[in-house]
Design a protein around this motif. Structure first.
Motif, PDB file in Angstrom:
ATOM      1  N   LYS A 186      68.486  83.982  83.499  1.00  0.00           N
ATOM      2  CA  LYS A 186      69.847  83.750  83.971  1.00  0.00           C
ATOM      3  C   LYS A 186      69.877  83.685  85.497  1.00  0.00           C
ATOM      4  O   LYS A 186      68.934  84.126  86.166  1.00  0.00           O
ATOM      5  CB  LYS A 186      70.775  84.885  83.497  1.00  0.00           C
ATOM      6  N   GLU A 187      70.971  83.163  86.037  1.00  0.00           N
ATOM      7  CA  GLU A 187      71.141  83.140  87.484  1.00  0.00           C
ATOM      8  C   GLU A 187      71.141  84.566  88.031  1.00  0.00           C
ATOM      9  O   GLU A 187      71.652  85.490  87.403  1.00  0.00           O
ATOM     10  CB  GLU A 187      72.434  82.422  87.866  1.00  0.00           C
ATOM     11  N   ASN A 188      70.538  84.719  89.225  1.00  0.00           N
ATOM     12  CA  ASN A 188      70.410  85.999  89.938  1.00  0.00           C
ATOM     13  C   ASN A 188      69.440  86.969  89.264  1.00  0.00           C
ATOM     14  O   ASN A 188      69.335  88.125  89.684  1.00  0.00           O
ATOM     15  CB  ASN A 188      71.775  86.672  90.116  1.00  0.00           C
ATOM     16  N   GLU A 189      68.744  86.514  88.255  1.00  0.00           N
ATOM     17  CA  GLU A 189      67.740  87.379  87.624  1.00  0.00           C
ATOM     18  C   GLU A 189      66.488  87.436  88.497  1.00  0.00           C
ATOM     19  O   GLU A 189      66.169  86.494  89.216  1.00  0.00           O
ATOM     20  CB  GLU A 189      67.386  86.858  86.229  1.00  0.00           C
ATOM     21  N   LYS A 190      65.765  88.563  88.416  1.00  0.00           N
ATOM     22  CA  LYS A 190      64.555  88.754  89.202  1.00  0.00           C
ATOM     23  C   LYS A 190      63.326  88.378  88.381  1.00  0.00           C
ATOM     24  O   LYS A 190      63.216  88.746  87.215  1.00  0.00           O
ATOM     25  CB  LYS A 190      64.436  90.207  89.661  1.00  0.00           C
ATOM     26  N   ILE A 191      62.411  87.648  89.020  1.00  0.00           N
ATOM     27  CA  ILE A 191      61.128  87.299  88.402  1.00  0.00           C
ATOM     28  C   ILE A 191      60.029  87.755  89.352  1.00  0.00           C
ATOM     29  O   ILE A 191      60.023  87.376  90.537  1.00  0.00           O
ATOM     30  CB  ILE A 191      61.009  85.781  88.134  1.00  0.00           C
ATOM     31  N   PHE A 192      59.109  88.560  88.870  1.00  0.00           N
ATOM     32  CA  PHE A 192      58.040  89.105  89.695  1.00  0.00           C
ATOM     33  C   PHE A 192      56.745  88.338  89.428  1.00  0.00           C
ATOM     34  O   PHE A 192      56.254  88.332  88.298  1.00  0.00           O
ATOM     35  CB  PHE A 192      57.853  90.598  89.417  1.00  0.00           C
ATOM     36  N   ILE A 193      56.223  87.707  90.482  1.00  0.00           N
ATOM     37  CA  ILE A 193      55.008  86.899  90.364  1.00  0.00           C
ATOM     38  C   ILE A 193      53.824  87.692  90.898  1.00  0.00           C
ATOM     39  O   ILE A 193      53.810  88.106  92.062  1.00  0.00           O
ATOM     40  CB  ILE A 193      55.134  85.580  91.155  1.00  0.00           C
ATOM     41  N   LEU A 194      52.827  87.898  90.052  1.00  0.00           N
ATOM     42  CA  LEU A 194      51.575  88.539  90.449  1.00  0.00           C
ATOM     43  C   LEU A 194      50.493  87.466  90.390  1.00  0.00           C
ATOM     44  O   LEU A 194      50.149  86.994  89.313  1.00  0.00           O
ATOM     45  CB  LEU A 194      51.236  89.705  89.525  1.00  0.00           C
ATOM     46  N   ALA A 195      49.974  87.079  91.544  1.00  0.00           N
ATOM     47  CA  ALA A 195      49.051  85.942  91.603  1.00  0.00           C
ATOM     48  C   ALA A 195      47.901  86.233  92.553  1.00  0.00           C
ATOM     49  O   ALA A 195      48.085  86.881  93.581  1.00  0.00           O
ATOM     50  CB  ALA A 195      49.804  84.697  92.074  1.00  0.00           C
ATOM     51  N   ASN A 196      46.700  85.740  92.193  1.00  0.00           N
ATOM     52  CA  ASN A 196      45.608  85.867  93.147  1.00  0.00           C
ATOM     53  C   ASN A 196      45.730  84.772  94.211  1.00  0.00           C
ATOM     54  O   ASN A 196      46.707  84.018  94.228  1.00  0.00           O
ATOM     55  CB  ASN A 196      44.240  85.898  92.464  1.00  0.00           C
ATOM     56  N   TYR A 197      44.768  84.678  95.126  1.00  0.00           N
ATOM     57  CA  TYR A 197      45.024  83.985  96.392  1.00  0.00           C
ATOM     58  C   TYR A 197      45.401  82.510  96.249  1.00  0.00           C
ATOM     59  O   TYR A 197      46.473  82.081  96.695  1.00  0.00           O
ATOM     60  CB  TYR A 197      43.819  84.129  97.331  1.00  0.00           C
TER      61      TYR A 197
END
Length: 438
Positions: free
Chosen positions: A411-422
């Motif tokens: 949904k709008e204003n929802e948080k998404i946490f991205i864990l990514a290597n380089y």
């Protein structure tokens, strides 16, 4: 040829920015070094007024440089750095070119050079710093660097004969780094955390070095911050750290979460106090408007969603990223996006993902999207955790297609946490902001 190198390199920077190919953080320096392998040393000799400091270690280099720049600029001390993460010799050369005139004159007081841990000996052959900061030592890119002992040996050989006027700042909670400080002739300053700030009593499974460097017996710990960082002592020979600088209290207005960032901040306070005479009381006030840099808890607005990008490239760093996310939000139903590549900047070996404590991620996740070159390896790794959320793990190799799915299912204003290597971090950041970083 020296001056032509500067001119051609500046032209590359101009066109890189004009056509949004990147910020010109590597190729200008690569060109200058191609024409003159001693370019860096030569141009720095023309600027004897410049105070040079080197920041290295496995994790935290970019954030530490950003913090140092923030405080120096707040205190009217002009500085520059290779902050985009271009931390090889060509990145250092590019940063110098960006901040020099066509004659090679640098109109800044301080240079902060973030340096790849493997390449520290090479950089020290070209650069004469006033101070060196070593943040930590963890496993990273095993197929390129080898184990931590390999990196430690390179550092030891590079530092043991360094000028006694160079100030060395070391993480005193790291057994190998504390030992290193005991074996070099330069003035050494140790930083660390207080025992009260360390959450663990038992050694975690992502520990990289917990043996006494003197007698090679297993170390004991009173408390542990994470991995092998903690209040260690050797019951066999009596080896234990003393003289560790700590903040004693965490500034309440510090925007970055996680114990690893508290280490970075502690070092910065110690360094600025010892080198520039800036009191920590003043720094605690000035920290309030510091903003995270690219990929380090950076917040990116996209399609009215809040994406938080956390670089996670080795077991210690990945575990700290998970802890940071759990402290960033009290919501236990978050969307995670894990991206795993195994390209040249990452190292081809991804066996390290089995040393990450992924069961913690399910404490705060309602759905986990996975993408990248090694998407299926990561999906399998996650599904080895005993959790009812296995059915909510969605794998899709292409990050653009994954992003489309995330937008459809959030949904709008929802948080998404991205864990990514380089390389994955650079790739997804380009998709979200529309341009390359490097």
């Amino acid at each position: 040829m020296f001056y032509l190198s500067i001119i051609f390199s500046k032209i590359i920077i101009f066109f890189s920015r004009l056509f949004k190919f990147g910020s010109g953080s590597t190729w200008p320096g690569h060109l200058a070094l191609y024409f003159n392998s001693k370019f860096v040393g030569k141009i720095l000799q023309k600027n004897p007024h410049l105070k040079i400091f080197i920041i290295t270690g496995t994790n935290g280099k970019t954030t530490t440089v950003a913090l140092l720049k923030h405080f120096l600029q707040k205190n009217n001390i002009s500085c520059f750095s290779n902050q985009e993460g271009a931390n090889l010799l060509n990145g250092v050369a590019s940063a110098i070119i960006k901040n020099s005139s066509f004659s090679g004159r640098i109109n800044k007081q301080v240079a902060l050079f973030e340096v790849d841990e493997f390449n520290l000996p090479l950089i020290l052959k070209e650069v004469q710093p006033l101070g060196i900061i070593i943040l930590n030592l963890f496993r990273d890119q095993l197929d390129r660097y080898g184990e931590v002992n390999t990196i430690f040996s390179r550092w030891f050989d590079a530092l043991k004969n360094i000028s006694p006027s160079v100030k060395i700042f070391l993480n005193g909670d790291d057994p190998q780094l504390y030992y290193l400080g005991q074996k070099i002739s330069s003035p050494v300053f140790y930083f660390g955390l207080s025992e009260e700030e360390m959450p663990f009593k038992k050694i975690p499974h992502d520990v990289d070095f917990n043996y006494c460097p003197f007698c090679y017996q297993l170390l004991s710990y009173k408390k542990i911050a994470y991995s092998h960082l903690g209040k260690f002592f050797c019951q066999n020979c009596g080896f234990k750290p003393t003289g560790i600088f700590t903040l004693k209290e965490n500034p309440v207005n510090f925007s970055l979460k996680g114990i690893y960032n508290l280490y970075n901040l502690t070092l910065v306070f110690l360094f600025l106090q010892k080198v520039f005479g800036l009191p920590k009381e003043k720094l605690k006030i000035q920290i309030k408007d510091f903003l995270p840099v690219f990929g380090r808890q950076e917040k990116i607005k996209y399609k009215n969603r809040d994406f938080y990008l956390l670089l996670s490239k080795n077991p210690a760093g990945f575990n700290q990223s998970i802890d940071a996310v759990l402290s960033l939000t009290e919501n236990k139903k978050n969307v995670f996006w894990i991206i795993l590549n195994n390209r040249v900047p990452d190292g081809h070996d991804i066996s390290w993902i089995w040393d990450v404590d992924f069961k913690k991620i399910f404490l705060g996740a309602k759905k986990i999207f996975v993408s990248g070159d090694r998407v299926f390896d990561m999906v399998i790794r996650l599904k080895y955790e005993e959790t009812a959320l296995k059915k909510n793990i969605i794998g899709e190799e292409n990050p653009k297609k994954t992003l489309k799915k995330i937008i459809e299912e959030t949904k709008e204003n929802e948080k998404i946490f991205i864990l990514a290597n380089y390389s994955a971090m650079l790739e997804v950041r380009k998709i979200l902001v529309g341009k390359k970083l490097l």
